[in-house]
Design a protein around this motif. Structure first.
Motif, PDB file in Angstrom:
ATOM      1  N   UNK A 149       0.888  -1.160  -0.100  1.00 18.27           N
ATOM      2  CA  UNK A 149       0.054  -0.102  -0.119  1.00 18.27           C
ATOM      3  C   UNK A 149       0.671   1.251  -0.249  1.00 18.27           C
ATOM      4  N   UNK A 150       0.565   2.386  -0.520  1.00 22.17           N
ATOM      5  CA  UNK A 150       1.154   3.671  -0.741  1.00 22.17           C
ATOM      6  C   UNK A 150       0.562   4.601   0.416  1.00 22.17           C
ATOM      7  N   UNK A 151      -0.885   4.323   0.395  1.00 24.56           N
ATOM      8  CA  UNK A 151      -1.705   5.119   1.472  1.00 24.56           C
ATOM      9  C   UNK A 151      -2.914   5.015   1.448  1.00 24.56           C
ATOM     10  N   UNK A 152      -3.498   4.866   2.511  1.00 30.96           N
ATOM     11  CA  UNK A 152      -5.138   4.724   2.772  1.00 30.96           C
ATOM     12  C   UNK A 152      -5.655   5.910   3.341  1.00 30.96           C
ATOM     13  N   UNK A 153      -6.460   6.711   2.835  1.00 31.81           N
ATOM     14  CA  UNK A 153      -7.120   7.826   3.399  1.00 31.81           C
ATOM     15  C   UNK A 153      -8.488   7.478   3.388  1.00 31.81           C
ATOM     16  N   UNK A 154      -9.202   8.687   4.149  1.00 36.05           N
ATOM     17  CA  UNK A 154     -10.481   8.595   4.222  1.00 36.05           C
ATOM     18  C   UNK A 154     -10.885   8.969   5.589  1.00 36.05           C
ATOM     19  N   UNK A 155     -12.220   8.381   6.118  1.00 38.87           N
ATOM     20  CA  UNK A 155     -12.682   9.140   7.404  1.00 38.87           C
ATOM     21  C   UNK A 155     -13.031   7.829   8.054  1.00 38.87           C
ATOM     22  N   UNK A 156     -12.099   6.609   8.335  1.00 39.83           N
ATOM     23  CA  UNK A 156     -12.248   5.716   9.178  1.00 39.83           C
ATOM     24  C   UNK A 156     -12.967   4.449   9.010  1.00 39.83           C
ATOM     25  N   UNK A 157     -13.269   4.620   7.426  1.00 35.02           N
ATOM     26  CA  UNK A 157     -14.514   3.358   7.083  1.00 35.02           C
ATOM     27  C   UNK A 157     -13.443   2.201   6.915  1.00 35.02           C
ATOM     28  N   UNK A 167     -11.180   0.677   8.646  1.00 31.94           N
ATOM     29  CA  UNK A 167     -11.307  -0.449   9.875  1.00 31.94           C
ATOM     30  C   UNK A 167     -12.470  -1.445   9.537  1.00 31.94           C
ATOM     31  N   UNK A 168     -13.470  -1.161   8.598  1.00 29.40           N
ATOM     32  CA  UNK A 168     -14.661  -2.029   8.472  1.00 29.40           C
ATOM     33  C   UNK A 168     -14.642  -2.573   7.250  1.00 29.40           C
ATOM     34  N   UNK A 169     -13.747  -2.471   6.439  1.00 27.94           N
ATOM     35  CA  UNK A 169     -13.656  -3.013   5.009  1.00 27.94           C
ATOM     36  C   UNK A 169     -12.847  -4.006   4.888  1.00 27.94           C
ATOM     37  N   UNK A 179      -5.443 -11.429   3.986  1.00 24.96           N
ATOM     38  CA  UNK A 179      -6.998 -11.504   4.467  1.00 24.96           C
ATOM     39  C   UNK A 179      -6.846 -10.388   5.612  1.00 24.96           C
ATOM     40  N   UNK A 180      -7.658  -9.681   5.658  1.00 26.21           N
ATOM     41  CA  UNK A 180      -7.644  -8.399   6.509  1.00 26.21           C
ATOM     42  C   UNK A 180      -8.711  -7.468   6.469  1.00 26.21           C
ATOM     43  N   UNK A 181      -8.532  -6.271   7.330  1.00 26.84           N
ATOM     44  CA  UNK A 181      -9.179  -4.900   6.597  1.00 26.84           C
ATOM     45  C   UNK A 181      -8.208  -3.912   6.031  1.00 26.84           C
ATOM     46  N   UNK A 182      -8.917  -3.186   5.467  1.00 26.16           N
ATOM     47  CA  UNK A 182      -7.957  -2.253   4.716  1.00 26.16           C
ATOM     48  C   UNK A 182      -7.047  -1.513   5.607  1.00 26.16           C
ATOM     49  N   UNK A 183      -7.388  -1.303   6.922  1.00 22.68           N
ATOM     50  CA  UNK A 183      -6.374  -0.690   7.672  1.00 22.68           C
ATOM     51  C   UNK A 183      -5.011  -1.640   8.070  1.00 22.68           C
ATOM     52  N   UNK A 184      -5.514  -2.981   7.937  1.00 15.57           N
ATOM     53  CA  UNK A 184      -4.294  -3.665   7.875  1.00 15.57           C
ATOM     54  C   UNK A 184      -3.412  -3.824   7.054  1.00 15.57           C
ATOM     55  N   UNK A 185      -4.091  -3.576   5.811  1.00 19.43           N
ATOM     56  CA  UNK A 185      -3.332  -3.658   4.443  1.00 19.43           C
ATOM     57  C   UNK A 185      -2.472  -2.404   4.453  1.00 19.43           C
ATOM     58  N   UNK A 186      -3.077  -1.211   4.856  1.00 16.20           N
ATOM     59  CA  UNK A 186      -2.291   0.078   5.139  1.00 16.20           C
ATOM     60  C   UNK A 186      -0.824  -0.396   5.781  1.00 16.20           C
ATOM     61  N   UNK A 187      -0.747  -1.151   6.645  1.00 13.21           N
ATOM     62  CA  UNK A 187       0.506  -1.341   7.197  1.00 13.21           C
ATOM     63  C   UNK A 187       1.489  -2.055   6.289  1.00 13.21           C
TER      64      UNK A 187
END
Length: 157
Positions: free
Chosen positions: A95-103, A105-107, A134-142
């Motif tokens: 991942x280069x970056x994940x932006x947004x408003x906190x969604x 964690x739920x994707x 397999x994980x959340x989009x937040x996990x992939x951002x790491x």
């Protein structure tokens, strides 16, 4: 003071020896500084090409996929091809970056390998390989660098 024959011979021998030594040093040194060598070594750079069938825009689109609702599953395929003509190397997804408003964690996100004849997100002709994330989009951002990226792909055949 008169010089004896022995002293003159010794003096001439020393001068002759110094002269010969100096000549040899100069000639040897000159050979070092004027010598040359030619080689026929050559080099060239390698080539690598990574392409995808993506359009450069988001794979998921609320206009064509509908509004996002709880429990919904959407599947899209992107064909990524690596052709390293002369430079075989590993390719990883990160991942280069994940932006947004906190969604994020739920994707939930699942990344699978395989082969496909897909175009623009269509998974027609897909042949499953294996799951690499397999994980959340937040996990992939790491997974934000090659060192901790997911999957390892090689050259396309």
């Amino acid at each position: 003071m008169a010089l004896s024959r022995t002293r003159v011979a010794t003096l001439l021998g020393v001068l002759l020896g110094a002269s010969l030594t100096s000549t040899m040093v100069v000639r040897t040194t000159q050979a070092v500084f004027t010598g040359n060598t030619s080689t026929t070594n050559t080099w060239s750079s390698g080539g690598a090409e990574i392409t995808s069938d993506g359009t450069g825009s988001a794979v998921f689109n609320s206009g064509s996929d509908g509004a996002l609702v709880n429990g919904q599953t959407l599947t899209k395929c992107i064909v990524v091809t690596y052709k390293g003509a002369t430079v075989p190397a590993s390719v990883k997804l990160y991942s280069s970056t994940v932006g947004g408003t906190g969604l994020a964690d739920y994707l939930n996100l699942t990344v699978e390998t395989g082969s496909s004849t897909s175009t623009n997100g269509n998974c027609a002709g897909r042949s499953a390989g294996g799951t690499v994330f397999t994980g959340t989009l937040t996990d992939f951002a790491a997974k934000n660098a090659f060192a901790n990226g997911v999957g390892v792909w090689g050259l396309a055949s």
